[in-house]
Enzyme design. Structure first.
Site, mmCIF file in Angstrom:
data_model
loop_
_atom_site.group_PDB
_atom_site.id
_atom_site.type_symbol
_atom_site.label_atom_id
_atom_site.label_comp_id
_atom_site.label_asym_id
_atom_site.label_seq_id
_atom_site.Cartn_x
_atom_site.Cartn_y
_atom_site.Cartn_z
ATOM 1 N N ASN A 1 22.823 18.842 -6.553
ATOM 2 C CA ASN A 1 23.133 17.595 -7.258
ATOM 3 C C ASN A 1 24.120 17.910 -8.388
ATOM 4 O OD1 ASN A 1 23.144 15.236 -8.704
ATOM 5 N ND2 ASN A 1 20.920 15.044 -8.865
ATOM 6 N N LYS B 1 25.234 15.895 -10.550
ATOM 7 C CA LYS B 1 24.919 15.062 -11.728
ATOM 8 C C LYS B 1 26.206 14.582 -12.416
ATOM 9 C CE LYS B 1 20.272 16.667 -12.023
ATOM 10 N NZ LYS B 1 19.037 16.709 -12.761
ATOM 11 N N HIS C 1 16.727 8.726 -8.048
ATOM 12 C CA HIS C 1 16.555 9.970 -8.805
ATOM 13 C C HIS C 1 15.869 9.613 -10.122
ATOM 14 C CE1 HIS C 1 17.468 13.597 -11.061
ATOM 15 N NE2 HIS C 1 17.641 14.191 -9.891
ATOM 16 N N GLU D 1 10.312 15.392 -7.109
ATOM 17 C CA GLU D 1 10.830 16.106 -8.284
ATOM 18 C C GLU D 1 9.959 15.776 -9.494
ATOM 19 O OE1 GLU D 1 15.490 16.952 -7.558
ATOM 20 O OE2 GLU D 1 14.986 15.628 -9.205
ATOM 21 N N ILE E 1 12.884 19.308 -14.807
ATOM 22 C CA ILE E 1 14.308 19.278 -14.463
ATOM 23 C C ILE E 1 15.106 20.021 -15.528
ATOM 24 C CG2 ILE E 1 16.323 17.751 -14.273
ATOM 25 C CD1 ILE E 1 14.553 15.790 -12.746
ATOM 26 N N GLY F 1 13.873 22.643 -11.499
ATOM 27 C CA GLY F 1 13.749 24.029 -11.963
ATOM 28 C C GLY F 1 13.970 25.095 -10.904
ATOM 29 N N ALA G 1 20.220 21.640 -9.347
ATOM 30 C CA ALA G 1 21.441 21.271 -10.063
ATOM 31 C C ALA G 1 21.846 22.353 -11.051
ATOM 32 C CB ALA G 1 21.235 19.939 -10.781
ATOM 33 N N SER G 2 21.139 22.432 -12.187
ATOM 34 C CA SER G 2 21.627 23.244 -13.296
ATOM 35 C C SER G 2 21.840 24.715 -12.948
ATOM 36 C CB SER G 2 20.698 23.111 -14.510
ATOM 37 O OG SER G 2 19.360 23.316 -14.138
HETATM 38 O O1 G3P Z 1 18.294 16.519 -8.309
HETATM 39 C C1 G3P Z 1 17.994 17.826 -8.666
HETATM 40 C C2 G3P Z 1 17.602 17.944 -10.068
HETATM 41 O O2 G3P Z 1 17.027 16.847 -10.664
HETATM 42 C C3 G3P Z 1 16.935 19.222 -10.416
HETATM 43 O O3 G3P Z 1 17.652 19.657 -11.498
HETATM 44 O O4 G3P Z 1 18.611 21.292 -12.978
HETATM 45 O O5 G3P Z 1 16.181 21.373 -12.472
HETATM 46 O O6 G3P Z 1 17.805 22.020 -10.729
HETATM 47 P P1 G3P Z 1 17.555 21.167 -11.944
#
Ligand code: G3P
Length: 217
Positions: free
Chosen positions: A8, A10, A90, A138, A143, A182, A203-204
């Site tokens: 993602n 974002k 989301h 999620e 996150i 995470g 994502a991150s």
């Molecule tokens: O859509 C994926 C996201 O919400 C997870 O984010 O940064 O924890 O991988 P992250």
């Protein structure tokens, strides 16, 4: 079966506009062992999908028919601009259940793959009945924390998977369960698969890395 990995993008600056193109191109070489999907901002779908050969999803689609509407990013427009599917609901873009239901129904009617996010088990129980292609559980508090949902929420993931698989069995459906929040390593992905999902959203860990392709690899 290859695991699904949805990255993602974002609205991080590192994954917006020309940088979205660059990031997608960096990830492109790592699709041998994964079913890679990138979810980009609606405004970036057209530019990014032209540069890579793996599926580009929109991060959101508006419900609306191709008719007299203004300012909506509707499914048919995303489709004709190269989106391979969309995320809905989301935790950073939540929707009322009735909107999710009618948007999923429309996506299915025009054969536009749809991944619906849920934040808990009770949402999963409702959303599964809408019959999306994929559902991702999620845990929003995790996150971008670097702490994988597969650690602290392993039991909840199992319960989530049981709901989705139970629904599939009973109704001869093929809804794909995923999880996210995470996730940042192969260990986390393996844990998600061991808990019964078919892949992850993340994502991150990728977008914020100086070497995103290495993280993906
Ligand atoms: O859509 C994926 C996201 O919400 C997870 O984010 O940064 O924890 O991988 P992250």
């Amino acid at each position: 079966m290859k695991p699904i990995v949805v990255v993602n993008f974002k609205t991080y600056p590192e994954s917006t506009g020309t940088r979205a193109e660059l990031l997608a191109k960096k990830l492109q070489g790592y699709t041998k062992k994964l079913k890679l999907i990138a979810a980009v901002q609606v405004v970036d779908v057209f530019r990014v999908q032209k540069k890579v050969d793996f599926p580009i999803f929109a991060q959101h689609a508006d419900f609306g028919l191709p008719d007299k509407n203004t300012g909506f990013n509707i499914i048919e427009s995303l489709q004709s601009n190269g989106a391979a599917g969309t995320i809905l609901n989301h935790s950073e873009h939540q929707l009322p259940m009735e909107v999710i239901e009618k948007t999923v129904t429309r996506c299915r009617a025009v054969k536009f793959p749809v991944l619906v996010c849920v934040q808990n088990i009770s949402e999963a129980r409702v959303v599964v009945k809408f019959n999306p292609d994929m559902i991702a559980y999620e845990e929003s508090s995790l996150i971008s924390s670097g702490q994988s949902i597969t650690g602290s929420h392993a039991d909840k993931i199992k319960e989530f998977v049981k709901i989705v698989r139970g629904y599939n069995l009973k109704n001869s459906k093929r809804i794909i369960p995923l999880c996210g929040a995470g996730i940042s390593s192969k260990k986390d992905l393996d844990a998600a698969l061991a808990l019964g999902t078919e892949g992850v959203l993340l994502a991150s860990a990728i977008v914020k890395s100086a070497h995103p392709e290495k993280v993906l690899m």
